[in-house]
Design a protein around this motif. Sequence first.
Motif, PDB file in Angstrom:
ATOM      1  N   LEU A  64       0.854  -1.189   0.000  1.00 35.05           N
ATOM      2  CA  LEU A  64       0.000   0.000   0.000  1.00 35.05           C
ATOM      3  C   LEU A  64       0.891   1.240   0.000  1.00 35.05           C
ATOM      4  O   LEU A  64       1.892   1.292   0.729  1.00 35.05           O
ATOM      5  CB  LEU A  64      -0.895   0.032   1.247  1.00 35.05           C
ATOM      6  CG  LEU A  64      -1.992  -1.023   1.371  1.00 35.05           C
ATOM      7  CD1 LEU A  64      -2.672  -0.905   2.728  1.00 35.05           C
ATOM      8  CD2 LEU A  64      -3.031  -0.885   0.249  1.00 35.05           C
ATOM      9  N   THR A  65       0.531   2.232  -0.791  1.00 39.30           N
ATOM     10  CA  THR A  65       1.233   3.514  -0.812  1.00 39.30           C
ATOM     11  C   THR A  65       0.201   4.627  -0.855  1.00 39.30           C
ATOM     12  O   THR A  65      -1.019   4.364  -0.876  1.00 39.30           O
ATOM     13  CB  THR A  65       2.152   3.628  -2.048  1.00 39.30           C
ATOM     14  OG1 THR A  65       1.331   3.726  -3.238  1.00 39.30           O
ATOM     15  CG2 THR A  65       3.074   2.419  -2.163  1.00 39.30           C
ATOM     16  N   ASP A  66       0.681   5.863  -0.882  1.00 36.96           N
ATOM     17  CA  ASP A  66      -0.257   6.988  -0.972  1.00 36.96           C
ATOM     18  C   ASP A  66      -0.945   7.070  -2.329  1.00 36.96           C
ATOM     19  O   ASP A  66      -1.843   7.890  -2.535  1.00 36.96           O
ATOM     20  CB  ASP A  66       0.451   8.303  -0.642  1.00 36.96           C
ATOM     21  CG  ASP A  66       1.637   8.560  -1.551  1.00 36.96           C
ATOM     22  OD1 ASP A  66       2.281   9.613  -1.366  1.00 36.96           O
ATOM     23  OD2 ASP A  66       1.926   7.721  -2.434  1.00 36.96           O
ATOM     24  N   LYS A  67      -0.512   6.206  -3.262  1.00 40.31           N
ATOM     25  CA  LYS A  67      -1.161   6.142  -4.571  1.00 40.31           C
ATOM     26  C   LYS A  67      -2.162   4.991  -4.671  1.00 40.31           C
ATOM     27  O   LYS A  67      -2.828   4.837  -5.693  1.00 40.31           O
ATOM     28  CB  LYS A  67      -0.099   5.992  -5.671  1.00 40.31           C
ATOM     29  CG  LYS A  67       0.844   7.195  -5.771  1.00 40.31           C
ATOM     30  CD  LYS A  67       1.875   6.993  -6.864  1.00 40.31           C
ATOM     31  CE  LYS A  67       2.837   8.189  -6.918  1.00 40.31           C
ATOM     32  NZ  LYS A  67       3.869   8.009  -7.972  1.00 40.31           N
ATOM     33  N   SER A  68      -2.263   4.198  -3.607  1.00 39.64           N
ATOM     34  CA  SER A  68      -3.225   3.091  -3.613  1.00 39.64           C
ATOM     35  C   SER A  68      -4.644   3.632  -3.601  1.00 39.64           C
ATOM     36  O   SER A  68      -4.906   4.753  -3.142  1.00 39.64           O
ATOM     37  CB  SER A  68      -2.996   2.196  -2.391  1.00 39.64           C
ATOM     38  OG  SER A  68      -1.714   1.621  -2.405  1.00 39.64           O
ATOM     39  N   SER A  69      -5.568   2.825  -4.079  1.00 36.77           N
ATOM     40  CA  SER A  69      -6.967   3.261  -4.133  1.00 36.77           C
ATOM     41  C   SER A  69      -7.572   3.285  -2.727  1.00 36.77           C
ATOM     42  O   SER A  69      -7.167   2.500  -1.862  1.00 36.77           O
ATOM     43  CB  SER A  69      -7.781   2.308  -5.008  1.00 36.77           C
ATOM     44  OG  SER A  69      -7.901   1.042  -4.388  1.00 36.77           O
ATOM     45  N   PRO A  70      -8.532   4.180  -2.499  1.00 41.15           N
ATOM     46  CA  PRO A  70      -9.206   4.220  -1.195  1.00 41.15           C
ATOM     47  C   PRO A  70      -9.839   2.881  -0.829  1.00 41.15           C
ATOM     48  O   PRO A  70      -9.877   2.510   0.346  1.00 41.15           O
ATOM     49  CB  PRO A  70     -10.273   5.300  -1.387  1.00 41.15           C
ATOM     50  CG  PRO A  70      -9.729   6.176  -2.468  1.00 41.15           C
ATOM     51  CD  PRO A  70      -9.001   5.238  -3.401  1.00 41.15           C
TER      52      PRO A  70
ATOM     53  N   GLU B 141     -10.086  -1.812   2.621  1.00 41.43           N
ATOM     54  CA  GLU B 141     -10.217  -3.265   2.750  1.00 41.43           C
ATOM     55  C   GLU B 141      -9.119  -3.839   3.647  1.00 41.43           C
ATOM     56  O   GLU B 141      -9.366  -4.753   4.440  1.00 41.43           O
ATOM     57  CB  GLU B 141     -10.143  -3.924   1.371  1.00 41.43           C
ATOM     58  CG  GLU B 141     -10.297  -5.441   1.417  1.00 41.43           C
ATOM     59  CD  GLU B 141     -10.248  -6.072   0.039  1.00 41.43           C
ATOM     60  OE1 GLU B 141     -10.202  -5.309  -0.947  1.00 41.43           O
ATOM     61  OE2 GLU B 141     -10.256  -7.316  -0.049  1.00 41.43           O
ATOM     62  N   THR B 142      -7.925  -3.300   3.555  1.00 39.90           N
ATOM     63  CA  THR B 142      -6.791  -3.835   4.318  1.00 39.90           C
ATOM     64  C   THR B 142      -6.724  -3.288   5.739  1.00 39.90           C
ATOM     65  O   THR B 142      -6.456  -4.037   6.691  1.00 39.90           O
ATOM     66  CB  THR B 142      -5.466  -3.516   3.597  1.00 39.90           C
ATOM     67  OG1 THR B 142      -5.514  -4.038   2.273  1.00 39.90           O
ATOM     68  CG2 THR B 142      -4.282  -4.128   4.347  1.00 39.90           C
TER      69      THR B 142
ATOM     70  N   LYS C 278      -8.321   6.882   3.047  1.00 42.40           N
ATOM     71  CA  LYS C 278      -7.033   7.169   2.419  1.00 42.40           C
ATOM     72  C   LYS C 278      -6.371   8.379   3.076  1.00 42.40           C
ATOM     73  O   LYS C 278      -5.154   8.408   3.263  1.00 42.40           O
ATOM     74  CB  LYS C 278      -7.215   7.417   0.923  1.00 42.40           C
ATOM     75  CG  LYS C 278      -5.901   7.631   0.184  1.00 42.40           C
ATOM     76  CD  LYS C 278      -6.086   7.644  -1.315  1.00 42.40           C
ATOM     77  CE  LYS C 278      -4.732   7.814  -2.014  1.00 42.40           C
ATOM     78  NZ  LYS C 278      -4.841   7.749  -3.491  1.00 42.40           N
ATOM     79  N   LYS C 279      -7.167   9.360   3.462  1.00 42.18           N
ATOM     80  CA  LYS C 279      -6.641  10.548   4.126  1.00 42.18           C
ATOM     81  C   LYS C 279      -5.972  10.181   5.448  1.00 42.18           C
ATOM     82  O   LYS C 279      -4.870  10.646   5.756  1.00 42.18           O
ATOM     83  CB  LYS C 279      -7.768  11.553   4.368  1.00 42.18           C
ATOM     84  CG  LYS C 279      -7.312  12.832   5.037  1.00 42.18           C
ATOM     85  CD  LYS C 279      -8.476  13.799   5.221  1.00 42.18           C
ATOM     86  CE  LYS C 279      -8.019  15.080   5.920  1.00 42.18           C
ATOM     87  NZ  LYS C 279      -9.151  16.032   6.103  1.00 42.18           N
TER      88      LYS C 279
END
Length: 278
Positions: free
Chosen positions: A233-239, A244-245, A250-251
Amino acid sequence: MIHIGEYNTLTILREKEPGLFLSDDEGNEVLLPNRYVPEEFKIWDELEVFVYLDNDERLVAVTDRPYITKGDFALLRCNDVTKHGAFLDWGMVKELFCPFKEQAFKMKKGGWYLVHCYLDEETNRLVASSKTNRFLDNKELTVKPFDEVDIIVSHPSDIGMNVIVNKTHLGLIYKDEIFKDLSVGDKLKGIVKKVRRNNKLDISLGQIGYRNIEPNSQTILDELNDYGGFLELTDKSSPEDIKETLQMSKKSFKKAIGSLYKQRLISIEENGIRLIEK
Protein backbone atom coordinates in the motif's frame (compact mmCIF):
# COMPACT_ATOMS: atom_id res chain seq x y z
CA MET A 1 -8.49 4.74 61.55
CA ILE A 2 -4.92 3.48 61.81
CA HIS A 3 -4.06 1.32 58.79
CA ILE A 4 -1.73 -1.65 59.26
CA GLY A 5 0.83 -2.11 56.49
CA GLU A 6 0.52 1.48 55.29
CA TYR A 7 1.98 4.90 55.96
CA ASN A 8 -0.15 6.90 58.38
CA THR A 9 0.06 10.60 59.21
CA LEU A 10 -0.55 10.72 62.96
CA THR A 11 -0.49 13.36 65.69
CA ILE A 12 1.93 13.26 68.66
CA LEU A 13 -0.40 12.94 71.65
CA ARG A 14 1.98 12.51 74.59
CA GLU A 15 5.46 11.38 75.59
CA LYS A 16 5.93 8.44 77.96
CA GLU A 17 8.84 6.23 79.04
CA PRO A 18 8.57 3.75 76.11
CA GLY A 19 8.25 6.50 73.50
CA LEU A 20 5.66 8.74 71.87
CA PHE A 21 1.99 7.88 71.68
CA LEU A 22 0.48 8.89 68.36
CA SER A 23 -3.20 9.30 67.53
CA ASP A 24 -5.41 9.48 64.45
CA ASP A 25 -8.46 11.72 64.03
CA GLU A 26 -10.68 9.08 65.64
CA GLY A 27 -8.65 8.83 68.84
CA ASN A 28 -6.97 5.51 68.04
CA GLU A 29 -3.48 5.33 69.50
CA VAL A 30 -0.21 3.59 68.64
CA LEU A 31 3.26 3.68 70.20
CA LEU A 32 6.31 5.07 68.43
CA PRO A 33 9.20 3.42 70.36
CA ASN A 34 12.08 5.55 71.58
CA ARG A 35 14.47 4.31 68.89
CA TYR A 36 12.28 6.02 66.27
CA VAL A 37 11.54 9.25 68.13
CA PRO A 38 12.92 12.31 66.25
CA GLU A 39 15.49 14.51 67.98
CA GLU A 40 13.17 17.48 67.90
CA PHE A 41 9.40 17.35 68.20
CA LYS A 42 6.44 19.06 69.81
CA ILE A 43 3.18 17.68 71.15
CA TRP A 44 0.52 17.95 68.41
CA ASP A 45 3.15 17.72 65.67
CA GLU A 46 2.26 15.33 62.86
CA LEU A 47 4.50 12.42 61.85
CA GLU A 48 4.34 10.06 58.89
CA VAL A 49 4.92 6.55 60.20
CA PHE A 50 4.58 2.96 59.03
CA VAL A 51 2.37 0.75 61.21
CA TYR A 52 2.61 -3.02 61.67
CA LEU A 53 2.76 -5.73 64.37
CA ASP A 54 6.13 -6.11 66.06
CA ASN A 55 7.77 -9.35 67.26
CA ASP A 56 5.49 -9.36 70.30
CA GLU A 57 2.40 -9.00 68.09
CA ARG A 58 1.83 -5.45 69.33
CA LEU A 59 0.70 -2.65 67.06
CA VAL A 60 3.66 -0.33 66.62
CA ALA A 61 4.61 2.72 64.56
CA VAL A 62 8.08 3.11 63.04
CA THR A 63 9.85 5.67 60.89
CA ASP A 64 11.63 2.92 58.88
CA ARG A 65 10.51 2.63 55.28
CA PRO A 66 9.91 -1.00 54.25
CA TYR A 67 10.74 -2.34 50.79
CA ILE A 68 7.08 -3.30 50.35
CA THR A 69 3.75 -2.13 51.78
CA LYS A 70 0.29 -3.69 51.89
CA GLY A 71 -1.11 -4.23 48.40
CA ASP A 72 2.26 -3.79 46.72
CA PHE A 73 4.65 -6.12 44.86
CA ALA A 74 8.42 -6.29 45.35
CA LEU A 75 11.43 -8.55 44.88
CA LEU A 76 12.61 -9.69 48.34
CA ARG A 77 15.41 -11.87 49.64
CA CYS A 78 14.65 -14.96 51.71
CA ASN A 79 16.59 -14.77 54.98
CA ASP A 80 15.53 -18.10 56.42
CA VAL A 81 13.22 -21.08 55.99
CA THR A 82 11.74 -22.92 58.98
CA LYS A 83 9.12 -25.61 59.44
CA HIS A 84 6.50 -22.84 59.39
CA GLY A 85 7.52 -21.11 56.17
CA ALA A 86 9.95 -18.53 54.79
CA PHE A 87 11.04 -15.25 56.32
CA LEU A 88 11.84 -12.40 53.96
CA ASP A 89 13.95 -9.27 54.34
CA TRP A 90 11.73 -6.25 53.78
CA GLY A 91 13.88 -3.71 55.57
CA MET A 92 12.18 -4.02 58.96
CA VAL A 93 13.25 -5.43 62.34
CA LYS A 94 10.56 -8.11 62.11
CA GLU A 95 10.89 -10.18 58.94
CA LEU A 96 7.98 -10.68 56.55
CA PHE A 97 6.49 -14.18 56.75
CA CYS A 98 5.58 -16.23 53.68
CA PRO A 99 3.70 -19.47 54.52
CA PHE A 100 4.42 -22.58 52.46
CA LYS A 101 0.87 -22.43 51.04
CA GLU A 102 1.66 -18.99 49.59
CA GLN A 103 4.84 -20.08 47.80
CA ALA A 104 4.54 -20.64 44.05
CA PHE A 105 7.79 -22.58 44.30
CA LYS A 106 9.51 -23.73 47.46
CA MET A 107 11.63 -20.85 48.72
CA LYS A 108 15.26 -21.28 49.65
CA LYS A 109 17.48 -19.25 51.95
CA GLY A 110 19.33 -16.58 49.98
CA GLY A 111 16.94 -16.69 47.04
CA TRP A 112 15.10 -13.67 45.67
CA TYR A 113 11.35 -13.83 45.06
CA LEU A 114 8.70 -11.50 43.67
CA VAL A 115 5.93 -11.34 46.25
CA HIS A 116 2.71 -9.55 47.05
CA CYS A 117 2.09 -8.21 50.55
CA TYR A 118 -1.39 -8.50 52.05
CA LEU A 119 -3.09 -8.42 55.44
CA ASP A 120 -4.16 -11.79 56.82
CA GLU A 121 -7.60 -11.05 58.23
CA GLU A 122 -7.46 -13.96 60.70
CA THR A 123 -4.19 -12.96 62.37
CA ASN A 124 -4.09 -9.26 61.46
CA ARG A 125 -0.50 -9.84 60.31
CA LEU A 126 1.14 -8.75 57.10
CA VAL A 127 1.95 -11.79 54.97
CA ALA A 128 3.80 -12.32 51.69
CA SER A 129 2.72 -14.48 48.75
CA SER A 130 4.74 -15.41 45.66
CA LYS A 131 1.52 -16.56 43.96
CA THR A 132 1.22 -13.08 42.52
CA ASN A 133 -1.25 -13.86 39.73
CA ARG A 134 -4.06 -14.49 42.18
CA PHE A 135 -3.90 -10.84 43.23
CA LEU A 136 -4.38 -9.64 39.64
CA ASP A 137 -7.65 -9.29 37.74
CA ASN A 138 -8.33 -8.48 34.09
CA LYS A 139 -12.13 -8.83 34.23
CA GLU A 140 -12.66 -5.08 34.51
CA LEU A 141 -9.79 -3.12 33.03
CA THR A 142 -8.75 0.27 34.35
CA VAL A 143 -6.50 0.94 31.35
CA LYS A 144 -6.98 1.38 27.61
CA PRO A 145 -4.75 1.31 24.51
CA PHE A 146 -1.91 3.88 24.48
CA ASP A 147 -2.12 4.52 28.24
CA GLU A 148 1.22 4.84 29.99
CA VAL A 149 1.38 2.34 32.84
CA ASP A 150 3.66 1.22 35.65
CA ILE A 151 4.85 -2.34 35.17
CA ILE A 152 6.72 -4.87 37.27
CA VAL A 153 8.38 -7.80 35.50
CA SER A 154 6.69 -10.92 36.86
CA HIS A 155 7.81 -14.16 35.18
CA PRO A 156 8.85 -15.40 31.73
CA SER A 157 6.69 -17.43 29.38
CA ASP A 158 7.31 -19.20 26.07
CA ILE A 159 6.22 -16.13 24.09
CA GLY A 160 7.59 -13.30 26.18
CA MET A 161 7.60 -11.81 29.64
CA ASN A 162 4.59 -11.50 31.92
CA VAL A 163 4.26 -8.17 33.71
CA ILE A 164 2.12 -6.69 36.47
CA VAL A 165 0.30 -3.60 35.21
CA ASN A 166 -0.48 -0.78 37.67
CA LYS A 167 -0.42 -3.34 40.50
CA THR A 168 -3.80 -4.53 39.22
CA HIS A 169 -3.69 -6.37 35.90
CA LEU A 170 -1.59 -9.02 34.15
CA GLY A 171 0.05 -8.09 30.86
CA LEU A 172 2.53 -9.54 28.38
CA ILE A 173 5.52 -8.17 26.49
CA TYR A 174 6.25 -10.32 23.44
CA LYS A 175 9.78 -11.63 22.89
CA ASP A 176 10.27 -9.72 19.64
CA GLU A 177 9.51 -6.45 21.42
CA ILE A 178 12.03 -6.87 24.23
CA PHE A 179 15.12 -4.88 23.35
CA LYS A 180 16.83 -4.84 26.75
CA ASP A 181 17.63 -7.30 29.51
CA LEU A 182 14.67 -7.76 31.84
CA SER A 183 14.80 -9.39 35.25
CA VAL A 184 12.00 -10.46 37.56
CA GLY A 185 11.14 -7.57 39.86
CA ASP A 186 12.26 -4.79 37.51
CA LYS A 187 9.99 -1.74 37.73
CA LEU A 188 9.50 0.15 34.47
CA LYS A 189 7.17 2.36 32.48
CA GLY A 190 5.21 0.76 29.67
CA ILE A 191 2.50 1.47 27.14
CA VAL A 192 -0.71 -0.51 26.63
CA LYS A 193 -0.25 -1.55 23.02
CA LYS A 194 -3.41 -3.59 22.55
CA VAL A 195 -6.33 -5.11 24.44
CA ARG A 196 -6.99 -8.61 23.14
CA ARG A 197 -9.87 -11.02 23.61
CA ASN A 198 -10.69 -11.75 27.27
CA ASN A 199 -9.05 -8.43 28.21
CA LYS A 200 -5.54 -9.74 27.71
CA LEU A 201 -3.10 -6.84 27.66
CA ASP A 202 -0.22 -6.47 25.21
CA ILE A 203 2.39 -4.15 26.71
CA SER A 204 5.22 -2.30 25.01
CA LEU A 205 8.26 -0.83 26.70
CA GLY A 206 7.83 2.16 24.41
CA GLN A 207 11.20 2.03 22.64
CA ILE A 208 9.56 3.19 19.43
CA GLY A 209 7.53 5.96 20.96
CA TYR A 210 4.12 4.36 21.20
CA ARG A 211 2.93 7.21 23.39
CA ASN A 212 3.32 9.54 20.39
CA ILE A 213 1.70 7.22 17.87
CA GLU A 214 -1.91 7.83 16.99
CA PRO A 215 -4.28 4.84 16.73
CA ASN A 216 -4.16 4.74 12.90
CA SER A 217 -0.37 4.62 12.96
CA GLN A 218 -0.50 1.81 15.49
CA THR A 219 -2.92 -0.11 13.28
CA ILE A 220 -0.46 0.12 10.40
CA LEU A 221 2.41 -1.06 12.62
CA ASP A 222 0.34 -4.03 13.76
CA GLU A 223 -0.47 -4.97 10.16
CA LEU A 224 3.19 -4.64 9.17
CA ASN A 225 4.18 -6.98 11.98
CA ASP A 226 1.47 -9.46 10.99
CA TYR A 227 2.51 -9.43 7.32
CA GLY A 228 6.25 -9.86 7.66
CA GLY A 229 7.12 -6.19 7.76
CA PHE A 230 5.76 -5.16 4.34
CA LEU A 231 2.42 -3.91 3.00
CA GLU A 232 1.62 -3.36 -0.66
CA LEU A 233 0.00 0.00 0.00
CA THR A 234 1.23 3.51 -0.81
CA ASP A 235 -0.26 6.99 -0.97
CA LYS A 236 -1.16 6.14 -4.57
CA SER A 237 -3.22 3.09 -3.61
CA SER A 238 -6.97 3.26 -4.13
CA PRO A 239 -9.21 4.22 -1.19
CA GLU A 240 -10.94 0.86 -1.60
CA ASP A 241 -7.71 -1.14 -1.20
CA ILE A 242 -6.71 0.87 1.85
CA LYS A 243 -10.12 0.47 3.46
CA GLU A 244 -10.22 -3.26 2.75
CA THR A 245 -6.79 -3.83 4.32
CA LEU A 246 -6.75 -1.32 7.17
CA GLN A 247 -10.36 -0.21 7.70
CA MET A 248 -9.39 3.46 7.42
CA SER A 249 -9.75 6.26 4.91
CA LYS A 250 -7.03 7.17 2.42
CA LYS A 251 -6.64 10.55 4.13
CA SER A 252 -6.07 8.89 7.50
CA PHE A 253 -3.67 6.41 5.91
CA LYS A 254 -1.53 9.15 4.33
CA LYS A 255 -1.38 11.07 7.61
CA ALA A 256 -0.42 7.95 9.54
CA ILE A 257 2.35 6.79 7.21
CA GLY A 258 3.69 10.35 7.14
CA SER A 259 3.99 10.26 10.92
CA LEU A 260 5.64 6.83 10.89
CA TYR A 261 8.07 7.92 8.18
CA LYS A 262 9.11 11.01 10.17
CA GLN A 263 9.77 8.80 13.19
CA ARG A 264 11.88 6.51 10.99
CA LEU A 265 9.69 3.54 11.77
CA ILE A 266 8.93 2.75 8.12
CA SER A 267 10.43 3.28 4.69
CA ILE A 268 8.22 4.18 1.73
CA GLU A 269 9.04 2.18 -1.37
CA GLU A 270 7.63 2.31 -4.90
CA ASN A 271 5.15 -0.53 -4.36
CA GLY A 272 4.57 -0.41 -0.62
CA ILE A 273 5.72 0.46 2.88
CA ARG A 274 8.30 -1.49 4.89
CA LEU A 275 8.90 -1.70 8.62
CA ILE A 276 12.39 -0.58 9.61
CA GLU A 277 14.01 -3.13 11.87
CA LYS A 278 15.61 -1.71 14.99
